[in-house]
Design an enzyme around this catalytic site. Structure first.
Site, PDB file in Angstrom:
ATOM      1  N   ALA A   1     -12.134 -10.467   2.173  1.00 19.18           N
ATOM      2  CA  ALA A   1     -11.881 -10.161   0.760  1.00 19.18           C
ATOM      3  C   ALA A   1     -11.231 -11.388   0.140  1.00 19.18           C
ATOM      4  CB  ALA A   1     -10.967  -8.950   0.629  1.00 19.18           C
TER       5      ALA A   1
ATOM      6  N   TYR B   1      -0.901 -17.414  -3.240  1.00 13.89           N
ATOM      7  CA  TYR B   1      -2.059 -16.508  -3.113  1.00 13.89           C
ATOM      8  C   TYR B   1      -3.356 -17.305  -3.120  1.00 13.89           C
ATOM      9  CZ  TYR B   1      -5.133 -12.550  -4.439  1.00 13.89           C
ATOM     10  OH  TYR B   1      -6.116 -11.587  -4.505  1.00 13.89           O
TER      11      TYR B   1
ATOM     12  N   GLY C   1       0.829  -1.210   0.000  1.00 10.24           N
ATOM     13  CA  GLY C   1       0.000   0.000   0.000  1.00 10.24           C
ATOM     14  C   GLY C   1       0.857   1.251   0.000  1.00 10.24           C
TER      15      GLY C   1
ATOM     16  N   TYR D   1     -15.370 -20.557  11.443  1.00  5.23           N
ATOM     17  CA  TYR D   1     -15.782 -19.633  12.520  1.00  5.23           C
ATOM     18  C   TYR D   1     -17.292 -19.392  12.458  1.00  5.23           C
ATOM     19  CZ  TYR D   1     -11.446 -18.323  14.829  1.00  5.23           C
ATOM     20  OH  TYR D   1     -10.311 -18.331  15.612  1.00  5.23           O
TER      21      TYR D   1
END
Ligand code: NAD
Ligand code: UDP
Length: 319
Positions: A114, A145, A36, A159
């Site tokens: 995401a 990835y 970022g 979860y």
């Protein structure tokens, strides 16, 4: 609401922070700046309702105060970036997701992952519906990835089922727009930067592979609606208009008015041959669909990159 966004200094995370703030919610942004850039959130620093934590989510994470949502966007996302950071990519998908889930559980917050169209790998079903399980090479270069995101989805569902947590999974398809990092290696940013700098556009393979490109404004609206109103099943959010990479190069050359030539380079290993989302679920459940056609989105993205020409940020990445 007060939400935590991991990866908030990235391309999508920063736009998502804007979207929540626009509706009067408070945002805690978290990022370690691996891919970022501070420029993406410069306009938010000091703004009421926005806080920023510089931190690696793959390590133990403490956030003070109540949270209603945890949106986990931290992860290198460009193939060139995740090949450069293979182990941090695996860690942020696995350990980072675990930490973000644990934090959401402790706070009683909704969790939002995401995920990516890469979970479908080099797909044998076209277009891709959420029911398709994918065709992924776990040990290929992209595996770091793809498998991290597949693990992240499995962890999120565990979860949800075991702890009864309120969760969402979005499968994002190729998204582009302002705040992409120049030279991040993704095809839209690469072509636009190359065209603006008078360099040849690097088409990998023969350019007949396809992608379906979604403008960031549309993608963020779909994501926001899914967070607010969706369910726990994975949901594709992307633009179903499909283009070959060569067609994209032609659009970029036309919009920029560039005299750059097209240069053909070898196709990277395991590069998916086709990709296009079936967005029936998002359409029916969220009343959402993309509005911005490719050419219009490219025009707006070119404006963004044009303003960076001549700055350090446009310098080619080190070999
Ligand atoms: P990006 O690289 O611009 O943003 C990712 C951000 O996460 C960066 O600011 C980076 O510094 C931060 N980050 C990475 N690892 C971190 C860590 N361990 N701790 C804290 N921060 C960390 O990429 P993007 O396009 O904005 O992607 C955001 C998310 O969306 C990613 O999870 C990506 O996998 C997903 N996604 C994006 C696309 C797309 O087309 N843009 C497609 C599919 C999925
Ligand atoms: N690509 C290309 N030239 C570039 C960068 C990418 O031809 O300079 C191709 C790449 O091989 C892939 C497509 O464009 O087929 C999309 O690549 P990107 O890195 O944007 O993301 P992907 O969809 O592969 O994750």
């Amino acid at each position: 609401m007060r939400v935590l966004i991991t990866g908030a200094a990235g391309f999508l995370g920063s736009h998502l922070a804007d979207r929540f703030l626009r509706d009067g919610h408070a945002v805690v942004g978290l990022d370690n700046f691996v891919t970022g850039h501070a420029d993406n959130i410069a306009h938010l620093i000091g703004r009421k309702g926005f806080e920023f934590i510089r931190h690696n989510i793959s390590t133990y994470t403490f956030v003070a105060g109540p949270l209603d949502g945890v949106l986990h966007f931290a992860s290198p996302a460009s193939p060139v970036d995740y090949l450069e950071h293979p182990i941090p990519t695996l860690k942020v998908g696995a350990l980072g997701t675990h930490n973000a889930l644990g934090l959401a559980k402790a706070k009683g917050a909704r969790f939002f992952l995401a995920s990516t169209s890469e979970v479908y790998g080099d797909p044998l079903v076209h277009p891709q519906t959420e029911r398709y399980w994918g065709n992924v090479n776990p040990i290929g270069p992209r595996g770091v990835y793809d498998e991290a995101k597949r693990f992240a989805e499995a962890m999120t569902m565990a979860y949800h089922r075991y702890h009864g947590m309120d969760t969402r999974i979005v499968r994002i398809f190729n998204t582009y727009g302002p705040r992409m990092r120049p030279r991040d290696g993704r095809v839209v940013s690469n072509f636009i930067v190359q065209a603006l700098c008078g360099e040849p556009l690097t088409v990998y393979g023969d350019g007949s592979q396809t992608r379906s490109f979604c403008f960031v404004e549309d993608e963020i609206e779909g994501i926001f609606r899914l967070f607010m109103g969706g369910d726990s099943e994975p949901t594709n959010v992307g633009n179903p208009d499909e283009y070959t990479v060569r067609q994209l190069a032609e659009v970029v050359i036309e919009v920029t008015g560039s005299r750059s030539a097209i240069e053909y380079r070898p196709l990277p290993e395991d590069d998916p041959k086709v990709r296009r989302p079936d967005i029936t679920r998002a359409r029916t459940m969220l009343g959402w669909e993309p509005r911005v056609p490719l050419r219009d989105g490219v025009v707006r993205t070119v404006e963004y990159f044009r303003a960076l020409v001549g700055t350090d940020r446009m310098r080619p990445r080190a070999a």
